[in-house]
Design a protein around this motif. Sequence first.
Motif, PDB file in Angstrom:
ATOM      1  N   PRO A  12      14.792 -12.906 -19.053  1.00  0.00           N
ATOM      2  CA  PRO A  12      15.660 -12.344 -18.009  1.00  0.00           C
ATOM      3  C   PRO A  12      14.685 -11.067 -17.261  1.00  0.00           C
ATOM      4  O   PRO A  12      16.106 -10.167 -17.189  1.00  0.00           O
ATOM      5  N   SER A  13      13.868 -10.677 -17.251  1.00  0.00           N
ATOM      6  CA  SER A  13      13.069  -9.404 -16.384  1.00  0.00           C
ATOM      7  C   SER A  13      13.296 -10.066 -15.035  1.00  0.00           C
ATOM      8  O   SER A  13      12.727  -8.689 -14.161  1.00  0.00           O
ATOM      9  N   PHE A  68       0.858  -1.365   0.247  1.00  0.00           N
ATOM     10  CA  PHE A  68       0.394   0.225  -0.283  1.00  0.00           C
ATOM     11  C   PHE A  68       0.994   1.069  -0.356  1.00  0.00           C
ATOM     12  O   PHE A  68       2.146   1.488   1.024  1.00  0.00           O
ATOM     13  N   TYR A  69       0.207   1.789  -1.007  1.00  0.00           N
ATOM     14  CA  TYR A  69       1.405   3.293  -1.094  1.00  0.00           C
ATOM     15  C   TYR A  69       0.237   4.375  -0.385  1.00  0.00           C
ATOM     16  O   TYR A  69      -0.409   4.538  -1.029  1.00  0.00           O
ATOM     17  N   ASP A  70       0.748   5.524   0.517  1.00  0.00           N
ATOM     18  CA  ASP A  70      -0.369   6.574   0.719  1.00  0.00           C
ATOM     19  C   ASP A  70       0.636   7.486  -0.382  1.00  0.00           C
ATOM     20  O   ASP A  70       1.387   6.863  -1.293  1.00  0.00           O
ATOM     21  N   ALA A  71       0.203   8.625  -0.606  1.00  0.00           N
ATOM     22  CA  ALA A  71       0.887   9.957  -1.346  1.00  0.00           C
ATOM     23  C   ALA A  71       2.515  10.279  -0.987  1.00  0.00           C
ATOM     24  O   ALA A  71       3.022   9.905  -2.236  1.00  0.00           O
ATOM     25  N   ASP A  72       2.984   9.565  -0.308  1.00  0.00           N
ATOM     26  CA  ASP A  72       4.422   9.709   0.167  1.00  0.00           C
ATOM     27  C   ASP A  72       5.318   8.661  -0.580  1.00  0.00           C
ATOM     28  O   ASP A  72       6.525   8.485   0.511  1.00  0.00           O
ATOM     29  N   ALA A  73       4.550   7.585  -0.431  1.00  0.00           N
ATOM     30  CA  ALA A  73       5.405   6.388  -0.407  1.00  0.00           C
ATOM     31  C   ALA A  73       6.014   6.215  -1.079  1.00  0.00           C
ATOM     32  O   ALA A  73       5.779   6.329  -2.595  1.00  0.00           O
ATOM     33  N   ARG A  74       7.446   5.827  -1.666  1.00  0.00           N
ATOM     34  CA  ARG A  74       8.405   5.729  -3.071  1.00  0.00           C
ATOM     35  C   ARG A  74       8.593   3.862  -2.135  1.00  0.00           C
ATOM     36  O   ARG A  74       8.655   3.337  -1.633  1.00  0.00           O
ATOM     37  N   MET A  75       9.275   3.037  -3.680  1.00  0.00           N
ATOM     38  CA  MET A  75       9.819   2.159  -3.424  1.00  0.00           C
ATOM     39  C   MET A  75      11.156   2.101  -4.085  1.00  0.00           C
ATOM     40  O   MET A  75      11.501   2.543  -5.784  1.00  0.00           O
ATOM     41  N   GLY A  76      12.036   2.243  -3.780  1.00  0.00           N
ATOM     42  CA  GLY A  76      13.834   2.789  -4.268  1.00  0.00           C
ATOM     43  C   GLY A  76      14.430   1.486  -4.956  1.00  0.00           C
ATOM     44  O   GLY A  76      13.116   0.576  -5.441  1.00  0.00           O
ATOM     45  N   MET A  77      14.573   1.380  -6.273  1.00  0.00           N
ATOM     46  CA  MET A  77      15.578   0.167  -6.713  1.00  0.00           C
ATOM     47  C   MET A  77      15.728  -0.761  -6.380  1.00  0.00           C
ATOM     48  O   MET A  77      16.881  -0.542  -5.176  1.00  0.00           O
ATOM     49  N   HIS A  78      15.671  -2.042  -6.811  1.00  0.00           N
ATOM     50  CA  HIS A  78      16.033  -3.262  -5.764  1.00  0.00           C
ATOM     51  C   HIS A  78      15.530  -4.463  -6.597  1.00  0.00           C
ATOM     52  O   HIS A  78      14.930  -4.389  -8.234  1.00  0.00           O
ATOM     53  N   GLN A  79      16.350  -5.181  -6.281  1.00  0.00           N
ATOM     54  CA  GLN A  79      15.584  -6.576  -7.123  1.00  0.00           C
ATOM     55  C   GLN A  79      15.393  -7.714  -6.046  1.00  0.00           C
ATOM     56  O   GLN A  79      15.112  -7.255  -5.123  1.00  0.00           O
ATOM     57  N   ASP A  80      13.841  -8.257  -6.393  1.00  0.00           N
ATOM     58  CA  ASP A  80      13.173  -9.598  -5.863  1.00  0.00           C
ATOM     59  C   ASP A  80      14.141 -10.853  -5.607  1.00  0.00           C
ATOM     60  O   ASP A  80      13.650 -10.998  -7.096  1.00  0.00           O
ATOM     61  N   ALA A  99      19.404  -5.809 -15.197  1.00  0.00           N
ATOM     62  CA  ALA A  99      19.720  -6.390 -14.348  1.00  0.00           C
ATOM     63  C   ALA A  99      21.400  -6.564 -13.349  1.00  0.00           C
ATOM     64  O   ALA A  99      21.594  -7.590 -12.486  1.00  0.00           O
ATOM     65  N   GLU A 100      22.181  -5.625 -13.768  1.00  0.00           N
ATOM     66  CA  GLU A 100      23.392  -5.060 -13.302  1.00  0.00           C
ATOM     67  C   GLU A 100      24.116  -4.176 -12.190  1.00  0.00           C
ATOM     68  O   GLU A 100      23.911  -4.584 -11.153  1.00  0.00           O
ATOM     69  N   ASN A 101      22.918  -3.284 -12.352  1.00  0.00           N
ATOM     70  CA  ASN A 101      23.055  -2.399 -11.355  1.00  0.00           C
ATOM     71  C   ASN A 101      21.678  -1.602 -11.040  1.00  0.00           C
ATOM     72  O   ASN A 101      20.819  -1.413 -11.821  1.00  0.00           O
ATOM     73  N   ARG A 102      21.026  -0.606 -10.017  1.00  0.00           N
ATOM     74  CA  ARG A 102      20.717   0.394  -9.874  1.00  0.00           C
ATOM     75  C   ARG A 102      20.451   1.256 -10.309  1.00  0.00           C
ATOM     76  O   ARG A 102      19.958   1.684 -10.866  1.00  0.00           O
ATOM     77  N   ASN A 103      21.385   1.581 -11.482  1.00  0.00           N
ATOM     78  CA  ASN A 103      21.265   2.678 -11.998  1.00  0.00           C
ATOM     79  C   ASN A 103      21.011   2.286 -13.414  1.00  0.00           C
ATOM     80  O   ASN A 103      20.582   2.028 -13.567  1.00  0.00           O
ATOM     81  N   LYS A 104      21.043   4.012 -14.224  1.00  0.00           N
ATOM     82  CA  LYS A 104      20.304   3.682 -16.017  1.00  0.00           C
ATOM     83  C   LYS A 104      21.221   2.709 -16.185  1.00  0.00           C
ATOM     84  O   LYS A 104      22.712   3.062 -16.246  1.00  0.00           O
ATOM     85  N   LEU A 150      14.920 -10.880 -12.832  1.00  0.00           N
ATOM     86  CA  LEU A 150      16.399  -9.999 -11.885  1.00  0.00           C
ATOM     87  C   LEU A 150      16.079  -9.176 -12.316  1.00  0.00           C
ATOM     88  O   LEU A 150      17.197  -8.589 -11.711  1.00  0.00           O
ATOM     89  N   ALA A 151      15.778  -7.677 -12.662  1.00  0.00           N
ATOM     90  CA  ALA A 151      15.876  -7.248 -12.814  1.00  0.00           C
ATOM     91  C   ALA A 151      15.512  -5.739 -11.689  1.00  0.00           C
ATOM     92  O   ALA A 151      15.051  -5.888 -11.441  1.00  0.00           O
ATOM     93  N   TYR A 152      16.405  -4.368 -11.712  1.00  0.00           N
ATOM     94  CA  TYR A 152      15.839  -3.641 -10.698  1.00  0.00           C
ATOM     95  C   TYR A 152      15.291  -3.030 -10.921  1.00  0.00           C
ATOM     96  O   TYR A 152      14.723  -2.888 -12.455  1.00  0.00           O
ATOM     97  N   HIS A 153      14.002  -2.870 -10.073  1.00  0.00           N
ATOM     98  CA  HIS A 153      12.742  -1.866 -10.432  1.00  0.00           C
ATOM     99  C   HIS A 153      12.131  -0.956  -9.293  1.00  0.00           C
ATOM    100  O   HIS A 153      13.454  -1.411  -7.806  1.00  0.00           O
ATOM    101  N   GLY A 154      11.956  -0.162  -9.043  1.00  0.00           N
ATOM    102  CA  GLY A 154      11.117   0.892  -8.158  1.00  0.00           C
ATOM    103  C   GLY A 154       9.651   1.910  -8.461  1.00  0.00           C
ATOM    104  O   GLY A 154       9.767   1.480  -9.905  1.00  0.00           O
TER     105      GLY A 154
END
Length: 206
Positions: free
Chosen positions: A170-171, A110-122, A147-152, A173-177
């Motif tokens: 292949p997706s 659940f995301y309220d108006a201020d919630a964010r999810m940082g870049m991560h892998q599952d 899938a390599e790192n949390r950057n561009k 393990l991609a980083y996402h947020g």
Amino acid sequence: AEIAPGAVHVPDWLDVERQRELVVACREWARSPAGLRSARLPSGGVMSVRTVCLGWHWYPYRYSRTVDDGDGSPVTPFPDWLGDLGRRALADAYGRAAEDYRPDVALVNFYDADARMGMHQDRDERSREPVVSLSLGDSCVFRFGNAENRNKPWTDVELCSGDLFVFGGPSRLAYHGVPKTFPGTGPEIGMAAGRLNITLRVSGMD
Ligand code: MD5
Ligand code: FE
């Protein structure tokens, strides 16, 4: 639309009636003993997103059968009908039969108006079977990385209420947020405010 190999976005997959039913279910799960909470990170931070777990309890960075970072409540069961929904989702996104897809974990964020999810892998699941994601309520920017790192490089996709996203191959393990939500953009589906995301996963544990 295939955003990357194995990453398929199906806008408007859930009709409004089905979205309403899912909101009702999420509200019941949130009230269960192992209900909505903000996970505490080993760094000492607390996630701004609040989560309900079904089937297995997730906390950074593992799964357990009871709320081991809380009061020890047994985790809310993963209902059979949610597995059926996951198989239909995978079949529609990939255009192939999915009878062998057996998700046993759901994480409801659940995301309220201020919630964010940082870049991560599952990567806390022992299985690399696809993850099914369903969005409800406010729209958001979903950032799909590499899938390599949390950057561009990454691709920003707007996810709206009723959208399906499947992450496999292949997706997986991609980083996402989720860097941003758009408060007040959700349809009338029984949510006063905010965004819900339901992910279905295969834990690979027994
Ligand atoms: C969300 N949830 O919108 C997202 C949707 C989480 C989470 O990220 O961990 O609860 S799920 C997005 C996802 C799952 C698995 C793989 C990938 C994306 N991916 O490869 O991009 O609350
Ligand atoms: Fe994730």
